[in-house]
Design an enzyme around this catalytic site. Structure first.
Site, PDB file in Angstrom:
ATOM      1  N   CYS A  56       0.863  -1.186   0.000  1.00 50.85           N
ATOM      2  CA  CYS A  56       0.000   0.000   0.000  1.00 50.85           C
ATOM      3  C   CYS A  56       0.897   1.233   0.000  1.00 50.85           C
ATOM      4  CB  CYS A  56      -0.982   0.003   1.168  1.00 50.85           C
ATOM      5  SG  CYS A  56      -0.264   0.300   2.798  1.00 50.85           S
ATOM      6  N   ASN A  97       2.489   1.556   4.133  1.00 53.91           N
ATOM      7  CA  ASN A  97       2.825   0.343   4.886  1.00 53.91           C
ATOM      8  C   ASN A  97       2.579   0.512   6.374  1.00 53.91           C
ATOM      9  OD1 ASN A  97       5.700  -1.746   5.574  1.00 53.91           O
ATOM     10  ND2 ASN A  97       3.676  -2.429   4.966  1.00 53.91           N
ATOM     11  N   CYS A 123      -1.116   0.934   7.338  1.00 54.56           N
ATOM     12  CA  CYS A 123      -2.542   0.616   7.520  1.00 54.56           C
ATOM     13  C   CYS A 123      -2.924  -0.657   6.756  1.00 54.56           C
ATOM     14  CB  CYS A 123      -3.438   1.775   7.067  1.00 54.56           C
ATOM     15  SG  CYS A 123      -3.355   3.260   8.070  1.00 54.56           S
ATOM     16  N   ARG A 124      -3.236  -0.495   5.474  1.00 55.32           N
ATOM     17  CA  ARG A 124      -3.822  -1.606   4.718  1.00 55.32           C
ATOM     18  C   ARG A 124      -2.879  -2.777   4.478  1.00 55.32           C
ATOM     19  NH1 ARG A 124      -5.961   1.471  -0.378  1.00 55.32           N
ATOM     20  NH2 ARG A 124      -3.987   2.535  -0.002  1.00 55.32           N
ATOM     21  N   SER A 125      -1.659  -2.522   4.000  1.00 61.39           N
ATOM     22  CA  SER A 125      -0.784  -3.662   3.692  1.00 61.39           C
ATOM     23  C   SER A 125      -0.351  -4.427   4.933  1.00 61.39           C
ATOM     24  CB  SER A 125       0.405  -3.256   2.820  1.00 61.39           C
ATOM     25  OG  SER A 125       1.248  -2.335   3.447  1.00 61.39           O
ATOM     26  N   ASP A 142      -9.448   2.815   1.907  1.00 59.60           N
ATOM     27  CA  ASP A 142      -8.271   3.413   2.541  1.00 59.60           C
ATOM     28  C   ASP A 142      -8.684   4.161   3.808  1.00 59.60           C
ATOM     29  OD1 ASP A 142      -5.959   4.678   3.305  1.00 59.60           O
ATOM     30  OD2 ASP A 142      -5.449   5.368   1.293  1.00 59.60           O
TER      31      ASP A 142
END
Length: 151
Positions: free
Chosen positions: A8, A11, A13-15, A123
């Site tokens: 993401c 690096n 939050c999402r990933s 996101d």
């Protein structure tokens, strides 16, 4: 051994959510020996930072720890190291192709493309809706693991 890199923008939050959710799914299925799972950023903005506190809390709500995570930027060498490079949104995919000099062997995919709802993972940096991101990541990782185990 299947090597997966979730990617993401920062690096934080999402990933990393995808990394730690996938690690838990793989562990719960007794498949840990068959997978190497990590995550990275397309940008340099958050290098060295831990998982963003609201994302860390959302993982903890589900019994998942992300202690020791330190954001890092994806490199061109990651293309050769990993079997799959899984982006969270189309902007990530554009950045991944730029970093890697393209995608000559078709390793780069969007996480949600493994589900019946192709597209971007929400996101939470902008929406502040970490529950929606959790749902997307869980659905995406579950579908990805099912795909890998059935192919």
């Amino acid at each position: 051994m299947v090597k997966i890199l979730f990617v993401c923008h920062g690096n934080i939050c999402r990933s990393p959510m995808a990394e730690y959710v996938m690690k838990k799914l793989v562990s719960d299925a007794g498949l840990s020996d068959g997978y190497e799972i990590s995550s990275a950023a397309t940008s340099t903005e958050e290098i060295g930072n831990p998982v963003y506190p609201p994302a860390r809390r959302k993982l903890a709500e589900h019994g998942i720890t992300c202690e020791g995570h330190s954001a890092r930027q994806m490199t061109r060498a990651d293309y050769d190291r990993y079997d799959l490079l899984i982006g969270m949104d189309r902007e990530n995919m554009d950045s991944m192709r730029r970093i890697c000099g393209g995608d000559p062997t078709g390793k780069q995919h969007l996480l949600m493309d493994y589900t019946d709802r192709p597209g971007n993972v929400a996101d939470p940096w902008y929406t502040r809706n970490f529950e929606k991101t959790w749902q997307d990541v869980l659905q995406g990782c579950t579908a990805l693991l099912e795909y890998l185990e059935n192919k």
